[in-house]
Design an enzyme around this catalytic site. Structure first.
Site, PDB file in Angstrom:
ATOM      1  N   HIS A  12       1.019  -0.580  -0.758  1.00 26.23           N
ATOM      2  CA  HIS A  12      -0.506  -0.232  -0.132  1.00 26.23           C
ATOM      3  C   HIS A  12       0.635   1.261  -0.286  1.00 26.23           C
ATOM      4  O   HIS A  12       0.875   1.243   0.850  1.00 26.23           O
ATOM      5  CB  HIS A  12      -1.085  -0.059   1.390  1.00 26.23           C
ATOM      6  CG  HIS A  12      -2.104   0.846   1.276  1.00 26.23           C
ATOM      7  ND1 HIS A  12      -3.424   1.179   1.222  1.00 26.23           N
ATOM      8  CD2 HIS A  12      -1.539   2.299   0.941  1.00 26.23           C
ATOM      9  CE1 HIS A  12      -3.845   2.257   1.445  1.00 26.23           C
ATOM     10  NE2 HIS A  12      -3.162   3.168   1.053  1.00 26.23           N
ATOM     11  N   HIS A  14       1.670   5.327  -1.527  1.00 20.90           N
ATOM     12  CA  HIS A  14       1.299   6.210  -2.177  1.00 20.90           C
ATOM     13  C   HIS A  14       2.289   7.074  -2.922  1.00 20.90           C
ATOM     14  O   HIS A  14       3.371   7.894  -2.355  1.00 20.90           O
ATOM     15  CB  HIS A  14       0.090   7.609  -1.879  1.00 20.90           C
ATOM     16  CG  HIS A  14      -0.502   7.008  -1.054  1.00 20.90           C
ATOM     17  ND1 HIS A  14      -1.370   7.393  -1.933  1.00 20.90           N
ATOM     18  CD2 HIS A  14      -0.962   6.575   0.173  1.00 20.90           C
ATOM     19  CE1 HIS A  14      -3.473   6.919  -1.002  1.00 20.90           C
ATOM     20  NE2 HIS A  14      -2.520   5.845  -0.033  1.00 20.90           N
ATOM     21  N   ASN A  40      -5.029   7.385  -6.309  1.00 17.64           N
ATOM     22  CA  ASN A  40      -6.113   8.658  -6.394  1.00 17.64           C
ATOM     23  C   ASN A  40      -5.021   9.665  -6.194  1.00 17.64           C
ATOM     24  O   ASN A  40      -4.688  10.729  -4.860  1.00 17.64           O
ATOM     25  CB  ASN A  40      -6.214   8.197  -4.215  1.00 17.64           C
ATOM     26  CG  ASN A  40      -4.686   8.671  -2.624  1.00 17.64           C
ATOM     27  OD1 ASN A  40      -3.898   8.205  -3.811  1.00 17.64           O
ATOM     28  ND2 ASN A  40      -5.195   9.226  -2.163  1.00 17.64           N
ATOM     29  N   LYS A  98      -9.559  -0.416  -5.700  1.00 21.34           N
ATOM     30  CA  LYS A  98      -9.294   0.228  -4.649  1.00 21.34           C
ATOM     31  C   LYS A  98     -11.217   0.812  -4.552  1.00 21.34           C
ATOM     32  O   LYS A  98     -10.956   1.681  -5.111  1.00 21.34           O
ATOM     33  CB  LYS A  98      -8.572   1.668  -4.036  1.00 21.34           C
ATOM     34  CG  LYS A  98      -8.082   2.120  -2.976  1.00 21.34           C
ATOM     35  CD  LYS A  98      -8.173   1.418  -2.482  1.00 21.34           C
ATOM     36  CE  LYS A  98      -7.895   2.296  -0.423  1.00 21.34           C
ATOM     37  NZ  LYS A  98      -6.724   2.783  -0.595  1.00 21.34           N
ATOM     38  N   HIS A 135     -10.942   1.271   1.983  1.00 20.69           N
ATOM     39  CA  HIS A 135     -10.306   2.113   2.818  1.00 20.69           C
ATOM     40  C   HIS A 135     -11.682   2.205   3.702  1.00 20.69           C
ATOM     41  O   HIS A 135     -12.944   2.823   3.521  1.00 20.69           O
ATOM     42  CB  HIS A 135     -10.255   3.660   2.342  1.00 20.69           C
ATOM     43  CG  HIS A 135      -9.971   4.219   3.492  1.00 20.69           C
ATOM     44  ND1 HIS A 135      -8.647   5.295   3.288  1.00 20.69           N
ATOM     45  CD2 HIS A 135     -10.664   4.760   4.080  1.00 20.69           C
ATOM     46  CE1 HIS A 135      -8.829   5.920   4.174  1.00 20.69           C
ATOM     47  NE2 HIS A 135     -10.194   6.157   5.191  1.00 20.69           N
ATOM     48  N   HIS A 173      -4.577  -0.420   5.594  1.00 17.15           N
ATOM     49  CA  HIS A 173      -4.272   0.389   6.819  1.00 17.15           C
ATOM     50  C   HIS A 173      -5.142   0.122   8.186  1.00 17.15           C
ATOM     51  O   HIS A 173      -5.346   1.423   8.691  1.00 17.15           O
ATOM     52  CB  HIS A 173      -4.026   1.444   6.172  1.00 17.15           C
ATOM     53  CG  HIS A 173      -5.181   2.487   5.765  1.00 17.15           C
ATOM     54  ND1 HIS A 173      -6.290   2.124   5.872  1.00 17.15           N
ATOM     55  CD2 HIS A 173      -4.751   2.757   4.634  1.00 17.15           C
ATOM     56  CE1 HIS A 173      -6.968   3.309   5.107  1.00 17.15           C
ATOM     57  NE2 HIS A 173      -6.658   3.449   4.198  1.00 17.15           N
ATOM     58  N   ASP A 246       1.247   2.950   3.533  1.00 12.60           N
ATOM     59  CA  ASP A 246       0.548   3.949   3.151  1.00 12.60           C
ATOM     60  C   ASP A 246       1.288   4.908   3.867  1.00 12.60           C
ATOM     61  O   ASP A 246       0.917   6.315   3.747  1.00 12.60           O
ATOM     62  CB  ASP A 246      -0.932   4.105   4.242  1.00 12.60           C
ATOM     63  CG  ASP A 246      -1.814   4.900   4.152  1.00 12.60           C
ATOM     64  OD1 ASP A 246      -1.736   5.589   2.546  1.00 12.60           O
ATOM     65  OD2 ASP A 246      -2.289   5.276   4.847  1.00 12.60           O
ATOM     66  N   HIS A 250       2.777  14.651   1.360  1.00 14.58           N
ATOM     67  CA  HIS A 250       2.397  16.114   0.981  1.00 14.58           C
ATOM     68  C   HIS A 250       3.493  17.234   2.034  1.00 14.58           C
ATOM     69  O   HIS A 250       4.719  16.396   2.610  1.00 14.58           O
ATOM     70  CB  HIS A 250       1.138  16.109   2.139  1.00 14.58           C
ATOM     71  CG  HIS A 250      -0.187  15.510   2.095  1.00 14.58           C
ATOM     72  ND1 HIS A 250      -0.902  15.322   0.716  1.00 14.58           N
ATOM     73  CD2 HIS A 250      -0.727  14.205   2.613  1.00 14.58           C
ATOM     74  CE1 HIS A 250      -1.686  14.381   1.324  1.00 14.58           C
ATOM     75  NE2 HIS A 250      -1.596  13.680   2.015  1.00 14.58           N
ATOM     76  N   ALA A 262      -4.016  14.676   5.472  1.00 15.57           N
ATOM     77  CA  ALA A 262      -3.897  14.195   6.487  1.00 15.57           C
ATOM     78  C   ALA A 262      -3.160  12.853   5.070  1.00 15.57           C
ATOM     79  O   ALA A 262      -3.205  12.545   4.056  1.00 15.57           O
ATOM     80  CB  ALA A 262      -4.932  12.795   6.343  1.00 15.57           C
TER      81      ALA A 262
HETATM   82  C1  NCD Z   1      -3.738   8.919   2.081  1.00 14.16           C
HETATM   83  C2  NCD Z   1      -3.236  10.269   0.937  1.00 14.16           C
HETATM   84  O1  NCD Z   1      -2.222  11.254   1.241  1.00 14.16           O
HETATM   85  O2  NCD Z   1      -3.301   9.945   0.084  1.00 14.16           O
HETATM   86  N1  NCD Z   1      -3.612   9.068   3.623  1.00 14.16           N
HETATM   87  C3  NCD Z   1      -3.923   8.898   4.260  1.00 14.16           C
HETATM   88  O3  NCD Z   1      -3.659   9.679   5.751  1.00 14.16           O
HETATM   89  N2  NCD Z   1      -3.460   7.633   4.741  1.00 14.16           N
HETATM   90  C4  NCD Z   1      -4.670   8.349   1.486  1.00 14.16           C
HETATM   91  C5  NCD Z   1      -4.471   7.138   1.894  1.00 14.16           C
HETATM   92  O4  NCD Z   1      -4.686   6.320   2.149  1.00 14.16           O
HETATM   93  O5  NCD Z   1      -6.213   7.367   2.854  1.00 14.16           O
HETATM   94 ZN    ZN Z   2      -2.966   5.157   1.842  1.00 15.06          ZN
END
Ligand code: NCD
Ligand code: ZN
Length: 346
Positions: A12, A14, A40, A98, A135, A173, A246, A250, A262
């Site tokens: 998992h 990003h 996403n 997803k 999710h 997660h 996960d 950011h 988040a």
């Molecule tokens: C993730 C994101 O920033 O893309 N944020 C997070 O808090 N985990 C999205 C997600 O997996 O919920």
């Molecule tokens: Zn995620």
């Protein structure tokens, strides 16, 4: 002390897109052989053609000589068609779909508004053996943010698992004792990923001496008793639980804001942080199956052959890492991590 494990995979992750892509990927490819890439983006990856183009951009952004395979996913929307699922199942680079309940997290606005809208799609996925990644949080404002995962299990997930008895499902997660219990007791074909930050921190970390936005993620960190239940699940040797960081970077200014995003960035130490958890639980011998075996088995992929060596020697995490034109603040910025990467052996 050193440990050598089969090279792990991140189930998992990003990695975002554009100018940050090379910066983000560099951390992951040093450690992981493969990763399930979350869809996403804005706009989200909804078609196989989008996944193919995104995969090309990821491959182009890899450091020279990197051996890393991005495992692509599609973002389920109310409008996803069974035909698209058929194409996805045929595409060798698409490994899952997803499900984001609309509004649950970062870039989930185009997610599913009612499960009834995607029943025919889930039916098709069940038939074709394509895993559904969930999710698992309800989005209702009436439900307390700390209860959203538990309520999702009661209101949605238990029903879904029964109505599609052969659908392969990853509850992503997981953050509560209820989720760990649910997965342990569920029918065959239900698994879960567990992040390193949910294993390392409880919700108090978000408020230690002040408001700490870099510990804010979704699902939000829970009470210590939940963290203990997650550690028990991760170190139990049960193949239903496997690694998914996960890691969700950011830009620092997007986190340190009146309405901070988040997501916790952990790719800079994506295996080292788990080593800390497993060592503290006296379960270092279970790190390899959790990180390098159970996920591959669930996804019906071969386990990796190369290895990774970690040393028990602390290092200080930089205050930030490059992130396009900005910077990303990693977990433990300016603090110590007890394990470090020594070598990758092929
Ligand atoms: C993730 C994101 O920033 O893309 N944020 C997070 O808090 N985990 C999205 C997600 O997996 O919920
Ligand atoms: Zn995620």
């Amino acid at each position: 002390m050193r440990i050598t494990i089969t090279r792990p995979d991140d189930w998992h992750l990003h990695v975002r897109d554009g100018s940050v892509l090379p910066h983000v990927l560099a951390h992951t490819v040093r450690r992981f052989a493969r990763a399930i890439i979350m869809p996403n983006l804005t706009p989200p990856i909804v078609h196989v053609a989008d996944a193919s183009a995104y995969r090309d951009r990821i491959r182009a952004a890899l450091p020279a000589g990197a051996e890393f395979e991005p495992l692509m996913t599609l973002y389920l929307t109310d409008a996803t068609s069974p035909n698209e699922i058929e194409r996805a199942a045929e595409a060798p680079f698409v490994h899952a779909v997803k499900l984001y309940p609309a509004g649950a997290t970062t870039n989930s606005a185009e997610g599913v508004t009612r499960l009834a809208h995607v029943y025919n799609v889930l039916e098709k996925m069940q038939r074709l053996g394509l895993p559904l990644l969930i999710h698992g949080e309800v989005t209702s404002r009436d439900v307390d943010v700390f209860d959203r995962e538990k309520v999702f299990i009661d209101e949605t997930l238990s029903k879904l698992v029964n109505e599609f008895p052969a659908l392969r499902i990853v509850f992503e997660h997981i953050s509560t004792r209820e989720a760990a219990d649910f997965v342990r007791e569920a029918r065959e074909g239900v698994a879960a990923t567990i992040t390193c930050h949910h294993l390392l921190y409880s919700r108090s970390a978000m408020f230690a001496g002040g408001l700490r936005p870099h510990y804010y993620c979704l699902p939000v960190l829970k009470r210590e008793a939940h963290r203990q239940a997650l550690i028990a699940a991760a170190t139990s040797g049960n193949p239903r639980f496997f690694l998914g960081t996960d890691s969700a970077p950011h830009a620092r200014e997007a986190k340190q804001s009146a309405c901070g995003c988040a997501g916790v960035f952990t790719a800079h130490a994506g295996i080292e942080l788990y080593a800390e958890v497993f060592e503290a639980a006296a379960a270092l011998d279970r790190l390899q199956p959790f990180s390098s075996e159970f996920g591959a088995d669930f996804y019906r992929l071969a386990r990796n052959r190369d290895t990774l060596t970690l040393e028990r020697k602390s290092w200080r995490v930089p205050e930030s890492y490059p992130f396009g034109d900005s910077a990303v603040q990693p977990l433990r910025a300016g603090e110590q991590i007890q394990w470090q990467l020594v070598a990758r052996n092929t």
